[in-house]
Design a protein around this motif. Structure first.
Motif, PDB file in Angstrom:
ATOM      1  N   TYR A   1       0.743  -1.306  -0.033  1.00 17.41           N
ATOM      2  CA  TYR A   1      -0.091  -0.027  -0.058  1.00 17.41           C
ATOM      3  C   TYR A   1       1.090   1.310   0.079  1.00 17.41           C
ATOM      4  CZ  TYR A   1      -3.902   2.909   1.452  1.00 17.41           C
ATOM      5  OH  TYR A   1      -5.025   3.999   1.142  1.00 17.41           O
ATOM      6  N   ARG A   2       1.916   1.349   0.948  1.00 21.87           N
ATOM      7  CA  ARG A   2       2.831   2.253   1.123  1.00 21.87           C
ATOM      8  C   ARG A   2       3.559   2.716  -0.261  1.00 21.87           C
ATOM      9  NH1 ARG A   2       4.977   3.848   6.831  1.00 21.87           N
ATOM     10  NH2 ARG A   2       6.321   5.300   5.766  1.00 21.87           N
ATOM     11  N   ASN A   3       4.027   1.445  -0.760  1.00 19.45           N
ATOM     12  CA  ASN A   3       4.782   1.546  -2.065  1.00 19.45           C
ATOM     13  C   ASN A   3       4.279   2.078  -3.157  1.00 19.45           C
ATOM     14  OD1 ASN A   3       6.907   0.523  -0.728  1.00 19.45           O
ATOM     15  ND2 ASN A   3       6.800  -1.629  -1.462  1.00 19.45           N
TER      16      ASN A   3
ATOM     17  N   ASN B 123       3.779   5.741  -3.024  1.00 18.13           N
ATOM     18  CA  ASN B 123       4.981   6.426  -3.295  1.00 18.13           C
ATOM     19  C   ASN B 123       5.454   6.210  -4.868  1.00 18.13           C
ATOM     20  OD1 ASN B 123       5.457   6.648  -0.674  1.00 18.13           O
ATOM     21  ND2 ASN B 123       6.703   4.821  -0.281  1.00 18.13           N
ATOM     22  N   MET B 124       5.004   5.526  -5.364  1.00 20.30           N
ATOM     23  CA  MET B 124       5.456   5.204  -6.846  1.00 20.30           C
ATOM     24  C   MET B 124       4.419   5.713  -7.800  1.00 20.30           C
ATOM     25  SD  MET B 124       8.283   3.344  -7.044  1.00 20.30           S
ATOM     26  CE  MET B 124       8.581   4.506  -5.694  1.00 20.30           C
TER      27      MET B 124
ATOM     28  N   SER C 296      -2.860  11.348   4.503  1.00 21.27           N
ATOM     29  CA  SER C 296      -1.491  11.419   4.256  1.00 21.27           C
ATOM     30  C   SER C 296      -1.157  10.865   2.897  1.00 21.27           C
ATOM     31  CB  SER C 296      -0.830  10.323   5.176  1.00 21.27           C
ATOM     32  OG  SER C 296      -1.352   9.026   5.121  1.00 21.27           O
ATOM     33  N   MET C 297      -2.047  10.191   2.402  1.00 20.53           N
ATOM     34  CA  MET C 297      -1.935   9.651   0.991  1.00 20.53           C
ATOM     35  C   MET C 297      -2.183  10.584  -0.129  1.00 20.53           C
ATOM     36  SD  MET C 297      -0.713   6.624   1.208  1.00 20.53           S
ATOM     37  CE  MET C 297      -0.319   5.765   2.442  1.00 20.53           C
TER      38      MET C 297
ATOM     39  N   LEU D 153       6.702  10.233  -3.102  1.00 25.18           N
ATOM     40  CA  LEU D 153       7.699  10.265  -1.916  1.00 25.18           C
ATOM     41  C   LEU D 153       8.856  11.222  -2.467  1.00 25.18           C
ATOM     42  CD1 LEU D 153       8.159  10.016   1.022  1.00 25.18           C
ATOM     43  CD2 LEU D 153       9.194   7.812   0.408  1.00 25.18           C
TER      44      LEU D 153
ATOM     45  N   ILE E 162      -1.227   9.501  12.695  1.00 28.67           N
ATOM     46  CA  ILE E 162      -0.158   9.318  11.826  1.00 28.67           C
ATOM     47  C   ILE E 162       0.913  10.226  12.494  1.00 28.67           C
ATOM     48  CG2 ILE E 162       0.840   9.989   9.526  1.00 28.67           C
ATOM     49  CD1 ILE E 162      -1.861   8.652   8.437  1.00 28.67           C
TER      50      ILE E 162
ATOM     51  N   MET F 212      15.708  12.283  -5.215  1.00 26.45           N
ATOM     52  CA  MET F 212      15.338  13.150  -4.176  1.00 26.45           C
ATOM     53  C   MET F 212      16.202  14.326  -3.832  1.00 26.45           C
ATOM     54  SD  MET F 212      14.267  10.301  -1.254  1.00 26.45           S
ATOM     55  CE  MET F 212      12.778   9.471  -1.437  1.00 26.45           C
TER      56      MET F 212
ATOM     57  N   LEU G 130       9.587  -1.749   4.599  1.00 26.64           N
ATOM     58  CA  LEU G 130       9.118  -0.710   3.783  1.00 26.64           C
ATOM     59  C   LEU G 130       9.641  -0.942   2.532  1.00 26.64           C
ATOM     60  CD1 LEU G 130       9.708   2.446   5.967  1.00 26.64           C
ATOM     61  CD2 LEU G 130       7.497   1.188   5.876  1.00 26.64           C
ATOM     62  N   GLY G 131       9.140  -0.074   1.434  1.00 22.68           N
ATOM     63  CA  GLY G 131       9.717  -0.338   0.129  1.00 22.68           C
ATOM     64  C   GLY G 131      11.005   0.634   0.016  1.00 22.68           C
ATOM     65  N   SER G 132      11.470   0.221  -1.216  1.00 27.25           N
ATOM     66  CA  SER G 132      13.052   0.908  -1.338  1.00 27.25           C
ATOM     67  C   SER G 132      12.732   2.505  -1.194  1.00 27.25           C
ATOM     68  CB  SER G 132      13.663   0.684  -2.796  1.00 27.25           C
ATOM     69  OG  SER G 132      13.774  -0.596  -2.623  1.00 27.25           O
ATOM     70  N   THR G 133      11.961   3.210  -1.669  1.00 27.54           N
ATOM     71  CA  THR G 133      11.666   4.668  -1.825  1.00 27.54           C
ATOM     72  C   THR G 133      11.466   5.135  -0.314  1.00 27.54           C
ATOM     73  OG1 THR G 133      11.094   4.968  -4.290  1.00 27.54           O
ATOM     74  CG2 THR G 133      10.664   6.643  -2.863  1.00 27.54           C
ATOM     75  N   ASP G 134      10.570   4.350   0.381  1.00 27.69           N
ATOM     76  CA  ASP G 134      10.475   4.985   1.767  1.00 27.69           C
ATOM     77  C   ASP G 134      11.556   4.724   2.471  1.00 27.69           C
ATOM     78  OD1 ASP G 134       7.866   5.862   2.551  1.00 27.69           O
ATOM     79  OD2 ASP G 134       7.028   3.709   2.415  1.00 27.69           O
TER      80      ASP G 134
ATOM     81  N   TRP H 251       7.151   8.397   8.305  1.00 27.24           N
ATOM     82  CA  TRP H 251       5.981   8.462   9.107  1.00 27.24           C
ATOM     83  C   TRP H 251       5.351   6.949   9.315  1.00 27.24           C
ATOM     84  CZ3 TRP H 251       1.644   6.315   6.684  1.00 27.24           C
ATOM     85  CH2 TRP H 251       1.774   6.185   5.366  1.00 27.24           C
TER      86      TRP H 251
ATOM     87  N   TYR I 166      -2.254  -4.508   8.917  1.00 28.29           N
ATOM     88  CA  TYR I 166      -1.941  -3.209   9.311  1.00 28.29           C
ATOM     89  C   TYR I 166      -1.774  -2.893  10.813  1.00 28.29           C
ATOM     90  CZ  TYR I 166      -4.204  -2.024   4.769  1.00 28.29           C
ATOM     91  OH  TYR I 166      -4.564  -1.868   3.615  1.00 28.29           O
TER      92      TYR I 166
END
Lengths: 163, 418
Positions: free
Chosen positions: A92-94, A97-98, A144-145, A154, B24, B49, B139-143, B154, B193
């Motif tokens: 979900y986060r990824n 971000n993408m 936030s999203m 991101l 959050i 970035m 987390l993913g790479s970008t996070d 966050w 979650y």
């Protein structure tokens, strides 16, 4: 943010090894990853996808590894949005971000069948099944999203913060 | 407000007051981690970035463990790119080659993670450090690139599910069986979650390594973290690795969304059947299923206690003809200790293949890939379709004892039945 495309429906607990098997993770190239999207579900699955199509899935879509290559592969295959019953949290986060839009709709996902034409209006939170006429209202995106999507993901968010 | 372990740790890393689950908050991170698959993408994002340096060169870890020793030209390029980045940034904790092991076994061993830390890693099994009382999550790479640049990220404060394990562990039943039982009960999205918090007499009796085995698989229930209080055992473990940590426990009266209790007395070892970690059955129910491969290792069960458990079963016995039993001690430290204790000799005498410290076959990378129709039992963490090779292959998940017994029997077997 509005999209219309053919729905490609997949099942429950579709994991990131199904979305993009580990053997393809020797690259970070969007196009190459897209060419192997869903190869862990079925070899050549991606051939059915036209740019602008929509992925539709059951529960817990994107479970498993943290590989960001998974949302990239979906984007690389030409699908800008995934509608699912629910999503795994790292995926979900990824995705946000993408820049891959995800819509979590619970049991309402059953109103879409494989091959239906689906219209998504993310701003209104409305999904219309053009084939059957059925509609689905989605819960609003978390603040936030929305902020991340507004900034373009991101990368621009952090770039702005570092500037 | 009385805090759960997850809320308590996050609170110590943010200036905002944590009032409720769902809030959050921005948190400072203690360590940001990536591996040879995820670091190249993180580096790409880090550059995009506009970041010029990492937030703290001692608080970034880059561990080249998945496709290493480099299995082909493409994976060698990925490692090279990461190595050059590590040099440019002066990253202290870059590991490749002889000082490298499976990341989630290596970092605890080096004392780089401990109670109360907030650790983010571009690897879903980062949750392993919850076994030491760290809020650690994938987390993913970008996070992770963002965390490498800013030193913060966050989080949505998760609600917590408490899993209490009571009773005394029977012979041949261990940490792997407990976590598989929990996943079998709540399902692969049962903790989606959410934070998992583990306690009870059976948990207190477990070694720190066993707790890491459990925390490691929190993600297989969809969990964000799998947390354990830091007790005397934890503090002794981290002190031996040069750290000074304080005890850590949840506040009395903290609110749990759901509470589950399991009595482990009388429990049988279990296995997770293809193709999901939630397809859990007592080993007796799948006894006799034929095998082509056995894998003993990984971030779940590649530590010295796992090697001892496997060797205890294999000692004086032979791996069945037609079965390849691959043993991968998870770090050079584990390898050397196994050598010193004679475990490597036991494995070799039994007819095992002993390989280097790598993730290798766990994710179908290399060093033990399955062909169409082949079947494996592994001490790893995922049995998704095609995870270890062909889409037509199958993986069963089990403890080191059950995997070793099955290697000897050539079919899935209870270690007590040999």
């Amino acid at each position: 943010m509005s999209y219309t495309g053919t729905a490609h429906k997949v099942g429950e607990h579709i994991d990131t090894d199904a979305i993009i098997p580990a053997r393809f993770l020797v690259t970070t190239d969007t196009r190459k990853l897209g060419e192997n999207c869903m190869a862990g579900l079925e070899e050549g699955w991606v051939k059915r996808v036209k740019p602008g199509d929509v992925m539709v899935a059951g529960r817990n879509f994107g479970c498993g590894s943290s590989r960001e290559h998974a949302p990239i592969a979906i984007l690389g295959a030409g699908m800008p949005v995934v509608i699912a019953h629910s999503f795994a949290r790292i995926f979900y986060r990824n995705s946000f971000n993408m820049g891959l839009l995800l819509l979590e709709v619970g049991d309402e996902v059953d109103k879409i069948a494989d091959g239906d034409t689906v219209e998504v209006d993310a701003a209104k939170g409305l999904i219309t099944n053009r084939t059957t006429g059925a509609t689905i209202t989605c819960p609003p995106l978390p603040a936030s999203m929305r902020e991340l999507l507004d900034k373009g993901g991101l990368v621009p968010y952090v770039r702005e913060k570092l500037a | 407000m009385a805090h759960t372990l997850a809320q308590k740790i996050l609170q110590a890393h943010t200036d905002e007051a944590i009032m409720a689950a769902g809030q959050i908050v921005r948190c400072r991170v203690s360590l940001a981690l990536a591996n040879d698959i995820t670091a190249p993408l993180a580096i790409k994002s880090f550059r995009a970035m506009g970041a010029k340096k990492v937030f703290d060169r001692d608080k970034v870890a880059l561990v080249m463990d998945h496709f290493t020793p480099q299995k082909d030209i493409d994976s060698a390029q990925q490692v090279k790119l990461t190595r050059e980045f590590a040099r440019e940034m002066g990253v202290t904790h870059y590991y490749e080659g002889g000082d490298c092991g499976v990341e989630h076994a290596l970092l605890p061993e080096l004392g780089l993670v401990g109670p109360g830390d907030v650790v983010v890693g571009a690897d879903s099994h980062t949750c392993t450090y919850g076994g030491l009382g760290a809020f650690a999550t994938g987390l993913g790479s970008t996070d992770v690139a963002g965390a490498m640049a800013l030193g913060e990220t966050w989080f949505k404060v998760p609600p917590t599910i408490r899993a209490t394990f009571t009773g005394t562990l029977p012979r041949w039943v261990g940490a792997k069986d407990l976590i598989l039982r929990l996943i079998g009960e709540i399902g692969v999205d049962g903790a989606l979650y959410r934070a998992l918090e583990f306690d009870g007499a059976a948990i207190e009796a477990l070694s720190v390594e066993g707790r890491m085995t459990i925390a490691n698989m929190a993600i297989e229930a969809g969990g964000k973290v799998g947390l354990f209080a830091a007790d005397e055992k934890t503090l002794a473990y981290t002190a031996a690795r040069g750290r000074k940590d304080a005890p850590l426990s949840a506040d009395p009266g903290a609110t749990y969304e759901r509470e589950l209790t399991f009595d482990v007395s009388g429990m049988d070892p279990v296995v997770a059947c293809p193709h999901l970690p939630e397809n859990v059955k007592p080993v007796g129910e799948v006894r006799g299923v034929t095998l082509d491969q056995v894998v003993i290792g990984s971030c779940t069960n590649g530590r010295i206690s796992d090697m001892r458990e496997a060797a205890e079963v294999l000692k004086g016995r032979k791996v069945a003809k037609g079965v390849r039993c691959i043993v991968l001690p998870a770090t050079p430290g584990v390898w050397k200790e196994a050598l010193k204790e004679g475990l490597i000799e036991t494995f070799m005498e039994s007819g095992c293949i002993v390989g280097p410290a790598t993730c290798g076959p766990c994710l179908g990378g290399h060093m033990g890939i399955l062909a169409d129709g082949e079947r494996a039992i592994a001490t790893t963490n995922r049995n998704f379709r095609g995870r270890m090779g062909s889409l037509e292959s199958e993986v069963y998940l089990a403890s080191p004892a059950v995997a070793a017994a099955s290697a000897v029997a050539g079919v899935i077997a209870h270690p007590g039945s040999l």
